[in-house]
Design a protein around this motif. Structure first.
Motif, PDB file in Angstrom:
ATOM      1  N   UNK A  77       0.771  -1.128  -0.092  1.00  0.00           N
ATOM      2  CA  UNK A  77      -0.034  -0.008  -0.132  1.00  0.00           C
ATOM      3  C   UNK A  77       1.105   1.120  -0.031  1.00  0.00           C
ATOM      4  N   UNK A  78       2.003   1.297   0.935  1.00  0.00           N
ATOM      5  CA  UNK A  78       2.784   2.324   0.964  1.00  0.00           C
ATOM      6  C   UNK A  78       3.531   2.525  -0.364  1.00  0.00           C
ATOM      7  N   UNK A  79       3.802   1.586  -1.085  1.00  0.00           N
ATOM      8  CA  UNK A  79       4.501   1.718  -2.589  1.00  0.00           C
ATOM      9  C   UNK A  79       3.542   2.150  -3.578  1.00  0.00           C
ATOM     10  N   UNK A  80       2.420   1.750  -3.442  1.00  0.00           N
ATOM     11  CA  UNK A  80       1.468   2.178  -4.277  1.00  0.00           C
ATOM     12  C   UNK A  80       1.023   3.821  -4.091  1.00  0.00           C
ATOM     13  N   UNK A  81       1.130   4.177  -2.875  1.00  0.00           N
ATOM     14  CA  UNK A  81       0.651   5.516  -2.633  1.00  0.00           C
ATOM     15  C   UNK A  81       2.093   6.507  -2.914  1.00  0.00           C
ATOM     16  N   UNK A  82       3.093   5.827  -2.698  1.00  0.00           N
ATOM     17  CA  UNK A  82       4.271   6.596  -3.224  1.00  0.00           C
ATOM     18  C   UNK A  82       4.023   6.965  -4.674  1.00  0.00           C
ATOM     19  N   UNK A  83       3.818   5.884  -5.442  1.00  0.00           N
ATOM     20  CA  UNK A  83       3.888   6.154  -6.772  1.00  0.00           C
ATOM     21  C   UNK A  83       2.520   7.269  -7.280  1.00  0.00           C
ATOM     22  N   UNK A  84       1.669   7.040  -6.529  1.00  0.00           N
ATOM     23  CA  UNK A  84       0.342   7.804  -6.801  1.00  0.00           C
ATOM     24  C   UNK A  84       0.913   9.261  -6.538  1.00  0.00           C
ATOM     25  N   UNK A  85       1.480   9.794  -5.710  1.00  0.00           N
ATOM     26  CA  UNK A  85       2.064  10.808  -5.248  1.00  0.00           C
ATOM     27  C   UNK A  85       2.887  11.364  -6.349  1.00  0.00           C
ATOM     28  N   UNK A  86       3.702  10.743  -7.083  1.00  0.00           N
ATOM     29  CA  UNK A  86       4.732  10.950  -8.092  1.00  0.00           C
ATOM     30  C   UNK A  86       4.081  11.016  -9.499  1.00  0.00           C
ATOM     31  N   UNK A  87       2.948  10.376  -9.488  1.00  0.00           N
ATOM     32  CA  UNK A  87       2.422  10.350 -11.007  1.00  0.00           C
ATOM     33  C   UNK A  87       2.182   8.692 -11.243  1.00  0.00           C
ATOM     34  N   UNK A  88       1.181   8.463 -11.767  1.00  0.00           N
ATOM     35  CA  UNK A  88       0.847   7.002 -12.215  1.00  0.00           C
ATOM     36  C   UNK A  88       1.870   6.140 -13.012  1.00  0.00           C
ATOM     37  N   UNK A  89       2.691   7.059 -13.975  1.00  0.00           N
ATOM     38  CA  UNK A  89       3.489   6.462 -14.946  1.00  0.00           C
ATOM     39  C   UNK A  89       4.575   7.416 -15.568  1.00  0.00           C
ATOM     40  N   UNK A  90       5.521   7.069 -16.128  1.00  0.00           N
ATOM     41  CA  UNK A  90       6.369   8.017 -16.917  1.00  0.00           C
ATOM     42  C   UNK A  90       5.636   8.780 -17.899  1.00  0.00           C
ATOM     43  N   UNK A  91       5.725  10.067 -17.782  1.00  0.00           N
ATOM     44  CA  UNK A  91       5.009  10.861 -19.033  1.00  0.00           C
ATOM     45  C   UNK A  91       6.051  11.408 -19.737  1.00  0.00           C
ATOM     46  N   UNK A  92       6.132  10.923 -21.215  1.00  0.00           N
ATOM     47  CA  UNK A  92       7.232  11.162 -22.049  1.00  0.00           C
ATOM     48  C   UNK A  92       6.939  12.551 -22.795  1.00  0.00           C
ATOM     49  N   UNK A  93       8.018  12.889 -23.309  1.00  0.00           N
ATOM     50  CA  UNK A  93       7.736  14.382 -24.200  1.00  0.00           C
ATOM     51  C   UNK A  93       6.647  14.280 -25.241  1.00  0.00           C
ATOM     52  N   UNK A  94       5.813  15.263 -25.675  1.00  0.00           N
ATOM     53  CA  UNK A  94       4.604  14.943 -26.536  1.00  0.00           C
ATOM     54  C   UNK A  94       5.035  16.017 -27.847  1.00  0.00           C
ATOM     55  N   UNK A  95       5.801  15.119 -28.553  1.00  0.00           N
ATOM     56  CA  UNK A  95       6.311  15.886 -29.804  1.00  0.00           C
ATOM     57  C   UNK A  95       5.519  15.772 -31.388  1.00  0.00           C
TER      58      UNK A  95
END
Length: 455
Positions: A77-95
């Motif tokens: 649960x702690x790991x999942x919430x840490x991920x949620x705080x920083x964003x659910x996934x990597x957001x790459x550049x939109x080119x």
């Protein structure tokens, strides 16, 4: 990266991981420790409050999976919430736009914008095969334009000339036009460092933004400023439509407050981490991998990606062929291995991504110093080709010459030769396919007499 936070959280969560069941009391005690660990890591208070509240809500009365103990479920649960705080996934550049895709870099003075332009342009050129043009609209800092020109030459991308007499708006307009006429995929505009309270400078960057019409407006911020990084990012976001953040100097940040605060406070994703001064020291930000590192579980995926990118495949094949023909492993090969390790951020950069490294005793960590590898490289470079091929030739007077040529002592040369002999034995075991023997030998090298003495 995150050493202090990892140490505190690992210790705190270790105490609860073996619990047979979760009660209000032990959850409360653990969350108090987690809260203190996050505050000490300079995570912003609103982020800490929200994080602790969410973990508590999910933990109390949670359904425990059959494959996990209640303590392990809590860590999940702690790991999942840490991920949620920083964003659910990597957001790459939109080119994905009509070329050229314009990227505007903004931030405070000294945050590392110009270096980040160099790193980003190299990444886009090498990993995404983009034709990149960079330009400096920093007409205030002495030699800022020259610095970017030098960086562009180093990484092999094109530089659009500008000079301090020009207005930043004109520089941006001309560079974008050049990008359009000469069919560049990406134009990256470096801007002067400014404070969000300086109205004149903020008006200037708004005008540059309006003229350049960037698809990505990235805020570059020093990770070592902790939660202040998130607050300044928010202030810039109020003036400019930021699309993401680049956290720089992350390798020098033992706390991690910025990484855990930026997304929550600004609502903007962290897109990249600057992990050092080298032009390839830029990593895509993956919240799940960072959460795993913070909890001391390592980041094996990033390590594999580093290996794939940095290992010289031709040299690796050459070494494999050498093994196959049973020609042995010499000091020239050893030098090649040291250089490849350096290209992946050095020994500590690699070890940081392995699970459980936070539990290594301090005296062992102290021995894994990249200076030691630089010293080893200097000694090998002071040897003749014949000595590298046949280390058994290196006796008394040769040892003195090598020590003198590399600025080391004779005992350092002896130590290198001893370590090399152990590595050679290990390689022979690999040739014979004795993986168990090889692993046993590696364990020996990590002990008292080998690579990391004093453990």
């Amino acid at each position: 990266m995150f050493e202090n936070l990892t140490e505190r959280l690992s210790l705190t969560l270790k105490n609860i991981s073996g619990r047979g069941r979760l009660t209000d009391d032990n959850i409360k005690d653990t969350l108090r420790e987690v809260r203190m660990a996050l505050l000490e890591a300079d995570v912003a208070l609103p982020v800490v409050r929200d994080f602790v509240k969410r973990v508590k809500e999910r933990s109390v009365g949670t359904e425990v999976s059959k494959s996990l103990t209640p303590g392990q479920e809590f860590i999940k649960i702690v790991q999942a919430e840490l991920e949620a705080v920083m964003g659910d996934s990597n957001e790459s550049l939109d080119l994905s736009c009509q070329p050229p895709a314009v990227i505007l870099m903004a931030g405070l003075q000294g945050a590392g914008k110009t270096t980040s332009v160099g790193k980003l342009s190299k990444m886009l050129k090498e990993r995404e095969n983009k034709k990149v043009l960079v330009v400096s609209a920093d007409v205030y800092r002495p030699a800022a334009i020259k610095q970017l020109e030098t960086l562009a030459n180093d990484v092999g991308v094109d530089f659009f000339p500008s000079n301090p007499e020009q207005k930043p708006v004109d520089i941006a307009r001309n560079a974008v036009e050049e990008g359009r006429l000469k069919f560049y995929d990406v134009v990256i505009i470096d801007t002067a460092g400014r404070l969000h309270v300086d109205e004149e400078m903020m008006d200037e960057i708004k005008a540059v933004h309006q003229i350049a019409n960037p698809v990505e407006t990235l805020f570059v911020v020093d990770a070592m400023t902790g939660q202040d990084a998130a607050n300044t990012a928010k202030a810039f976001n109020d003036a400019l439509p930021l699309t993401g953040v680049i956290l720089t100097k992350v390798d020098g940040d033992a706390r991690g407050g910025a990484a855990l605060s930026v997304r929550h406070i600004t609502g903007k994703p962290i897109k990249f981490l600057g992990m050092g001064e080298k032009t390839d020291a830029l990593e895509a930000f993956h919240p799940d991998r960072i959460a795993s590192r913070i909890l001391g579980m390592g980041d094996v995926l990033s390590l594999i990606e580093d290996l794939e990118r940095n290992v010289d495949k031709a040299k690796a094949e050459e070494l494999a062929k050498k093994f196959k023909e049973k020609k042995g492993f010499d000091l020239e090969d050893f030098l090649g291995q040291l250089q490849q390790m350096k290209s992946m951020g050095g020994m500590m950069g690699m070890l940081d991504k392995l699970p459980g490294m936070s539990q290594l005793p301090d005296n062992v960590k102290d021995q894994v110093d990249d200076k030691m590898f630089n010293q080893m490289e200097a000694m090998i470079r002071s040897m003749t080709p014949g000595e590298r091929a046949r280390p058994e030739l290196i006796k008394g007077s040769r040892k003195k010459r090598i020590a003198l040529g590399s600025g080391t002592q004779v005992q350092d040369v002896n130590k290198l030769l001893k370590q090399f002999t152990q590595m050679q034995k290990m390689m022979k075991k690999m040739q014979k396919g004795g993986m168990k023997n090889m692993l046993r030998n590696m364990k020996g090298m990590m002990g008292g007499n080998g690579m990391f003495p004093g453990r």
